[in-house]
Design a protein around this motif. Structure first.
Motif, PDB file in Angstrom:
ATOM      1  N   LYS A  12      72.765-110.830 -78.221  1.00 57.78           N
ATOM      2  CA  LYS A  12      72.280-112.201 -79.941  1.00 57.78           C
ATOM      3  C   LYS A  12      73.155-112.978 -79.065  1.00 57.78           C
ATOM      4  O   LYS A  12      72.597-114.408 -79.537  1.00 57.78           O
ATOM      5  N   PHE A  36      67.060-109.417 -89.251  1.00 58.66           N
ATOM      6  CA  PHE A  36      68.297-108.954 -88.903  1.00 58.66           C
ATOM      7  C   PHE A  36      68.852-110.561 -88.768  1.00 58.66           C
ATOM      8  O   PHE A  36      68.059-111.241 -88.318  1.00 58.66           O
ATOM      9  N   HIS A  39      68.308-113.600 -86.344  1.00 65.11           N
ATOM     10  CA  HIS A  39      66.628-113.871 -87.207  1.00 65.11           C
ATOM     11  C   HIS A  39      66.321-115.216 -87.428  1.00 65.11           C
ATOM     12  O   HIS A  39      65.901-116.385 -87.346  1.00 65.11           O
ATOM     13  N   ASN A  82      60.049-108.819 -83.271  1.00 64.93           N
ATOM     14  CA  ASN A  82      61.568-108.141 -83.140  1.00 64.93           C
ATOM     15  C   ASN A  82      61.016-105.975 -83.341  1.00 64.93           C
ATOM     16  O   ASN A  82      60.937-105.430 -84.949  1.00 64.93           O
ATOM     17  N   ALA A 116      65.876-105.118 -78.778  1.00 67.71           N
ATOM     18  CA  ALA A 116      66.798-104.294 -78.592  1.00 67.71           C
ATOM     19  C   ALA A 116      66.675-102.784 -78.512  1.00 67.71           C
ATOM     20  O   ALA A 116      67.451-102.090 -78.278  1.00 67.71           O
ATOM     21  N   SER A 147      73.703-102.041 -75.494  1.00 68.49           N
ATOM     22  CA  SER A 147      74.211-101.789 -76.303  1.00 68.49           C
ATOM     23  C   SER A 147      73.595-100.716 -76.688  1.00 68.49           C
ATOM     24  O   SER A 147      74.567-100.003 -77.207  1.00 68.49           O
ATOM     25  N   ARG A 156      79.341-106.068 -72.942  1.00 67.62           N
ATOM     26  CA  ARG A 156      78.028-107.540 -73.757  1.00 67.62           C
ATOM     27  C   ARG A 156      77.294-107.732 -72.103  1.00 67.62           C
ATOM     28  O   ARG A 156      77.066-108.474 -71.182  1.00 67.62           O
TER      29      ARG A 156
HETATM   30  C1  LIG Z   1      67.805-106.734 -83.748  1.00 70.71           C
HETATM   31  C2  LIG Z   1      68.932-106.585 -82.843  1.00 70.71           C
HETATM   32  N1  LIG Z   1      68.770-107.727 -82.076  1.00 70.71           N
HETATM   33  C3  LIG Z   1      70.249-107.705 -81.021  1.00 70.71           C
HETATM   34  C4  LIG Z   1      70.653-106.804 -81.455  1.00 70.71           C
HETATM   35  C5  LIG Z   1      72.145-107.567 -80.841  1.00 70.71           C
HETATM   36  O1  LIG Z   1      72.638-106.480 -78.853  1.00 70.71           O
HETATM   37  P1  LIG Z   1      73.875-107.440 -78.164  1.00 70.71           P
HETATM   38  O2  LIG Z   1      74.136-106.398 -78.596  1.00 70.71           O
HETATM   39  O3  LIG Z   1      72.509-107.192 -77.130  1.00 70.71           O
HETATM   40  O4  LIG Z   1      74.146-108.502 -78.434  1.00 70.71           O
HETATM   41  C6  LIG Z   1      71.040-106.025 -82.026  1.00 70.71           C
HETATM   42  C7  LIG Z   1      72.309-105.130 -82.363  1.00 70.71           C
HETATM   43  O5  LIG Z   1      72.910-104.747 -83.588  1.00 70.71           O
HETATM   44  C8  LIG Z   1      69.507-106.072 -83.131  1.00 70.71           C
HETATM   45  O6  LIG Z   1      69.654-104.831 -83.666  1.00 70.71           O
END
Ligand SMILES: Cc1ncc(COP(=O)(O)O)c(C=O)c1O
Length: 307
Positions: A12, A36, A39, A82, A116, A147, A156
């Motif tokens: 993120k 999300f 985005h 995504n 993700a 994650s 992170r």
């Molecule tokens: C589609 C999507 N992108 C990114 C993330 C964030 O992930 P990160 O912990 O790598 O910042 C999430 C997590 O909830 C997600 O669902």
């Protein structure tokens, strides 16, 4: 090569800073809808505009991308995708990205794929990487994260790979905002990547068991739910009579206050999410069965949707 990859403090962080590197006033990004939140807001915080395109049917999504590019002046600068998708759990096959690359080259937009849920898939489905499409690196990048599959959300750690110029832009922005990652976390991530492949596969099996417990329970209550083949969520239509008698936010609050069950109202992911709930597979099977029982009891007590 080093110029085509950069580590991030979770995906993120990298995604938001990539938006700052790419977008500015007057620039438009096409994003999936429902979305999300980052985005949408990653683009808006970078002073860009957003066009949200329905994500559920991949062919329709691509047709809408082409239509938007044909009809918008100036043309969109960026496409954000995504898959497996949060919140809808929509998935695609590899040829989807071949078409994305073709459209990106035809209309001159850049691509960010948020991957993700690369490691969280069920029943033999293998989510395809954007970078497997020929020419992908010419037009875009892909974010991955530790994650989800590696269960390292609080640590992170994520990565961005692909187009060297985009990576250089992200690196420049990151150079102002952060100084990189605590070394112990770097070492833990290296060990996890080298040593824990089978644990990641096992993690997907755990999510699949939770998915089955939740989906079968909701179906028994008469809910219309699709069985997701990837990701950490079940995207369920709010059943009647509640769907037409109250907002999705009010329905989610009802489940919380009268059933002690916490769900995300679909409207939190934009107007296209109204009428849906996102149920997370983050509790064990027993707790999910208990949640289904609570939902059943709460709605039976009050079958007309009257508060
Ligand atoms: C589609 C999507 N992108 C990114 C993330 C964030 O992930 P990160 O912990 O790598 O910042 C999430 C997590 O909830 C997600 O669902």
């Amino acid at each position: 090569p080093d110029s085509e990859i950069i580590s991030c403090l979770g995906s993120k962080e990298g995604f938001s800073h990539m938006c700052l590197a790419l977008m500015g006033p007057g620039d438009t990004a096409m994003i999936p809808s429902p979305y999300f939140p980052i985005h949408m807001y990653g683009v808006i915080l970078a002073s860009g505009n957003v066009v949200a395109l329905e994500v559920a049917d991949p062919n329709k999504f691509l047709a809408n991308v082409a239509y938007t590019c044909e009809n918008m002046t100036p043309r969109p600068k960026l496409l954000i995708i995504n898959y497996p998708h949060n919140p809808s759990s929509a998935t695609i096959e590899g040829d989807f990205f071949v078409e994305v690359v073709r459209l990106a080259k035809k209309y001159g937009f850049l691509v960010i794929h948020d991957f993700a849920y690369a490691d969280v898939a069920f029943d033999g489905y293998q989510p395809p990487s954007f970078l497997t499409a020929r020419g992908a690196k010419d037009v875009g990048v892909e974010f991955t994260t530790m994650s989800k599959g590696y269960n390292m959300a609080g640590w992170r750690v994520g990565f961005c790979a692909g187009n060297a110029e985009m990576i250089r832009g992200l690196g420049t922005v990151k150079g102002y905002y952060d100084y990189g990652m605590f070394q112990a976390i770097q070492i833990a991530a290296i060990v996890a990547l080298r040593e824990t492949e089978s644990a990641v596969e096992n993690q997907s099996l755990i999510y699949a068991g939770r998915r089955d417990a939740l989906v079968s329970g909701l179906k028994r209550l008469g809910w219309n739910v699709q069985t997701p083949r990837a990701g950490m969520f079940v995207w369920a239509e709010v059943p009647e009579p509640w769907r037409s008698s109250m907002s999705t936010m009010d329905f989610a609050m009802k489940l919380l206050e009268e059933g002690d069950v916490a769900v995300s109202p679909g409207s939190g992911f934009g107007p296209a999410g109204e009428g849906y709930l996102r149920l997370a597979l983050v509790e064990n099977e027993q707790r999910l069965r208990q949640a289904v029982r609570h939902i059943g009891r709460c709605l039976n007590r009050n079958p007309q949707g009257v508060a």
